[in-house]
Write an enzyme that holds these catalytic residues in place. Structure first.
Site, PDB file in Angstrom:
ATOM      1  N   GLU A 163      -3.808  -3.872  -4.793  1.00  0.00           N
ATOM      2  CA  GLU A 163      -5.265  -3.785  -4.899  1.00  0.00           C
ATOM      3  C   GLU A 163      -5.725  -2.343  -4.672  1.00  0.00           C
ATOM      4  O   GLU A 163      -6.502  -2.066  -3.771  1.00  0.00           O
ATOM      5  CB  GLU A 163      -5.949  -4.759  -3.923  1.00  0.00           C
ATOM      6  CG  GLU A 163      -5.233  -4.987  -2.589  1.00  0.00           C
ATOM      7  CD  GLU A 163      -5.636  -4.005  -1.502  1.00  0.00           C
ATOM      8  OE1 GLU A 163      -6.192  -2.937  -1.830  1.00  0.00           O
ATOM      9  OE2 GLU A 163      -5.396  -4.300  -0.338  1.00  0.00           O
TER      10      GLU A 163
ATOM     11  N   HIS B 200       0.877  -1.168   0.000  1.00  0.00           N
ATOM     12  CA  HIS B 200       0.000   0.000   0.000  1.00  0.00           C
ATOM     13  C   HIS B 200       0.918   1.223   0.000  1.00  0.00           C
ATOM     14  O   HIS B 200       1.990   1.203   0.615  1.00  0.00           O
ATOM     15  CB  HIS B 200      -0.897   0.010   1.232  1.00  0.00           C
ATOM     16  CG  HIS B 200      -1.740  -1.220   1.375  1.00  0.00           C
ATOM     17  ND1 HIS B 200      -2.688  -1.583   0.452  1.00  0.00           N
ATOM     18  CD2 HIS B 200      -1.770  -2.184   2.336  1.00  0.00           C
ATOM     19  CE1 HIS B 200      -3.281  -2.696   0.827  1.00  0.00           C
ATOM     20  NE2 HIS B 200      -2.730  -3.090   1.967  1.00  0.00           N
TER      21      HIS B 200
END
Length: 326
Positions: A278, A240
């Protein structure tokens, strides 16, 4: 964006230097480059070809002096895959792009490098996964990016040193839109503590020339929420990310840091064959940088309970075939 866009433009008769001060100049058919002191070697190369030749002085063992030159020349020429090392007309060694950029000793400063022994454990949630090495403190990766003329580095997040800037970053409107973690310093301290106590995560601060600009939360995918949404393998890795220092927004910086953090994740364990991510499916800016960059591709969109996400993926072999083109 592709790696070929990062090739540096060199004009005939141009001169320059490596970061350590060693000089180069263009000559007919290639370059004349300083190996050490008064010693020079020549590079023979036709732009666009997959092979170049470094010609050393006969009997002068300069191989130990060439690592920065390999990095510079691979960065300069995105199509180049192999460098032959020759003494006069005899090839004495050969360096591939893929093999060169998998040499951990040149950039990697972590504590794993694929050497942490395989031991399977079961976590509190009942998931079975390899035991992970404890993330090291301090700097774990550094590489010079020739297109920027800057060093990119990664270091372990320090709660005391980084809390104020981390709080500022998380409260920027564009960051909060995707992270949804805005709040005061106490909330951010709790967030940092939760990440540092999670054995499948490694919080990192990224810097250009030692100026902090971004946060990367590296994770092992098998223990993460993404695992059920694809064929996850034991050493898959993901991240992330957020860029908090707005001076380093934009495509030319994004290509460098995305290349650098991907490189670090592959070097951190030789058993990692796939990197995943993602991001939110509507994060068009990030997806623009990711898709097609150094082997990264958008695979599909899917639904988490809390967001519509894009699955992005990068394979080791494809990454290292194009690694270094910045």
């Amino acid at each position: 964006m592709t790696s070929s866009t990062a090739a540096l433009e060199i004009s005939s008769g141009e001169r320059g230097q490596l970061p350590d001060g060693r000089a180069w100049q263009t000559i007919a058919g290639g370059y004349r480059c300083q190996s050490s002191g008064e010693n020079y070697f020549q590079i023979e190369y036709t732009p666009g070809q997959e092979t170049a030749r470094f010609i050393l002085l006969s009997g002068d063992n300069q191989l130990a002096e060439l690592d920065l030159w390999f990095d510079w020349f691979f960065s300069l020429n995105a199509t180049l895959q192999t460098i032959d090392i020759a003494e006069e007309d005899t090839v004495v060694s050969r360096v591939s792009r893929s093999g060169f950029y998998q040499r951990t000793e040149l950039w990697y400063q972590g504590n794993n490098g694929g050497k942490f022994p395989l031991q399977w454990v079961v976590n509190e949630q009942g998931g079975r996964h390899p035991l992970r090495a404890e993330p090291p403190k301090g700097e774990v990766y550094r590489r010079h990016f020739h297109s920027l003329g800057m060093d990119f580095s990664l270091r372990h997040l320090d709660p005391q040193e980084d809390l104020e800037r981390f709080t500022d970053w998380m409260n920027q409107e564009r960051v909060a839109l995707f992270w949804e973690e805005e709040g005061d310093a106490e909330k951010q301290r709790q967030f940092i503590d939760s990440v540092m106590q999670d054995p499948h995560k490694h919080p990192l601060i990224a810097c250009f020339d030692d100026e902090p600009f971004a946060y990367f939360e590296i994770y092992w995918a098998l223990e993460d929420r993404i695992a059920p949404y694809y064929d996850c393998q034991p050493f898959d890795r993901g991240a992330h990310m957020l860029v908090g220092n707005q001076r380093f927004l934009g495509g030319r910086f994004a290509q460098a840091w995305f290349n650098g953090v991907s490189h670090f994740m592959f070097l951190d364990d030789a058993r990692t064959e796939t990197l995943v991510g993602e991001p939110r499916a509507d994060n068009r800016a990030l997806l623009k940088y990711i898709n097609g960059t150094f082997g990264w591709k958008k695979i599909k969109e899917f639904d988490f309970p809390h967001k519509r996400a894009a699955l992005v993926m990068c394979k080791r072999d494809e990454f290292f075939r194009s690694m270094g083109g910045v």
